[in-house]
Design an enzyme around this catalytic site. Structure first.
Site, PDB file in Angstrom:
ATOM      1  N   HIS A  10      34.523 -51.054 -14.145  1.00  0.00           N
ATOM      2  CA  HIS A  10      33.852 -51.456 -15.233  1.00  0.00           C
ATOM      3  C   HIS A  10      33.756 -52.905 -15.433  1.00  0.00           C
ATOM      4  CE1 HIS A  10      34.646 -47.317 -17.319  1.00  0.00           C
ATOM      5  NE2 HIS A  10      35.531 -47.557 -16.551  1.00  0.00           N
ATOM      6  N   TYR A  39      41.326 -48.861 -20.097  1.00  0.00           N
ATOM      7  CA  TYR A  39      41.535 -49.047 -18.726  1.00  0.00           C
ATOM      8  C   TYR A  39      43.035 -49.373 -18.367  1.00  0.00           C
ATOM      9  CZ  TYR A  39      36.940 -50.633 -20.135  1.00  0.00           C
ATOM     10  OH  TYR A  39      35.617 -50.861 -20.538  1.00  0.00           O
ATOM     11  N   LYS A 135      24.725 -47.347 -19.032  1.00  0.00           N
ATOM     12  CA  LYS A 135      24.853 -48.434 -19.253  1.00  0.00           C
ATOM     13  C   LYS A 135      24.908 -49.103 -17.659  1.00  0.00           C
ATOM     14  CE  LYS A 135      28.598 -47.761 -22.483  1.00  0.00           C
ATOM     15  NZ  LYS A 135      30.149 -48.060 -22.708  1.00  0.00           N
TER      16      LYS A 135
END
Length: 157
Positions: A10, A39, A135
């Site tokens: 990410h 995360y 995204k």
């Protein structure tokens, strides 16, 4: 220990000309109702790797995939105008490559992907194409981490 079949990369969706620390990220995730940072690892612009969540604990980074994945996020992903861009520094590229290689050695059944690659295949052609991305994260093709040439002299890491 959890069974891991995905390593998901990410970006923090923060501007490259601004600082976004691991504390900023954790605070933002807590505000969103997470119990901690979503995360497992965070890579700062200087290449430092921050451990945010124990690997034994599922992440909160990719809905529907958290139980069997490890989430890695790098600081950045937006240019100085706030547009999606691969803003990784040479230090981040080096650290990301080393971290991914280490995790793949520890979890050989895992597949490497970007968050955008987990978007639904709306036209069912077997490929997640840019128009299907939920995204743009991580703003580059995560599959290239292991094949892109190492950055020139990333310094003393």
């Amino acid at each position: 220990m959890r069974f891991i079949n995905l390593i998901v990369v990410h970006c923090s969706a923060s501007r490259c000309d601004r600082c976004y620390t691991e504390n900023d990220l954790t605070t933002d995730h807590l505000r969103r109702g997470f119990s901690d940072a979503g995360y497992h690892f965070y890579i700062r612009k200087d290449g430092s790797i921050k451990s945010l969540r124990p690997l034994e604990k599922p992440g909160a980074h990719a809905r529907g995939y958290n139980a069997h994945s490890i989430g890695i996020c790098y600081e950045g992903g937006l240019d100085e105008h706030g547009r999606s861009a691969d803003t990784r520094t040479d230090f981040q590229k080096h650290s990301l490559r080393v971290l991914v290689m280490t995790l793949l050695r520890d979890y050989p059944a895992a597949r490497l992907c970007g968050h955008r690659d987990l978007s639904p295949d709306l036209n069912r052609n077997g490929e997640i194409e840019p128009e299907e991305w939920i995204k743009e994260c991580p703003c580059f093709d995560a599959a290239t981490i292991l094949t892109e040439p190492p950055p020139p002299n990333p310094g003393h890491l």
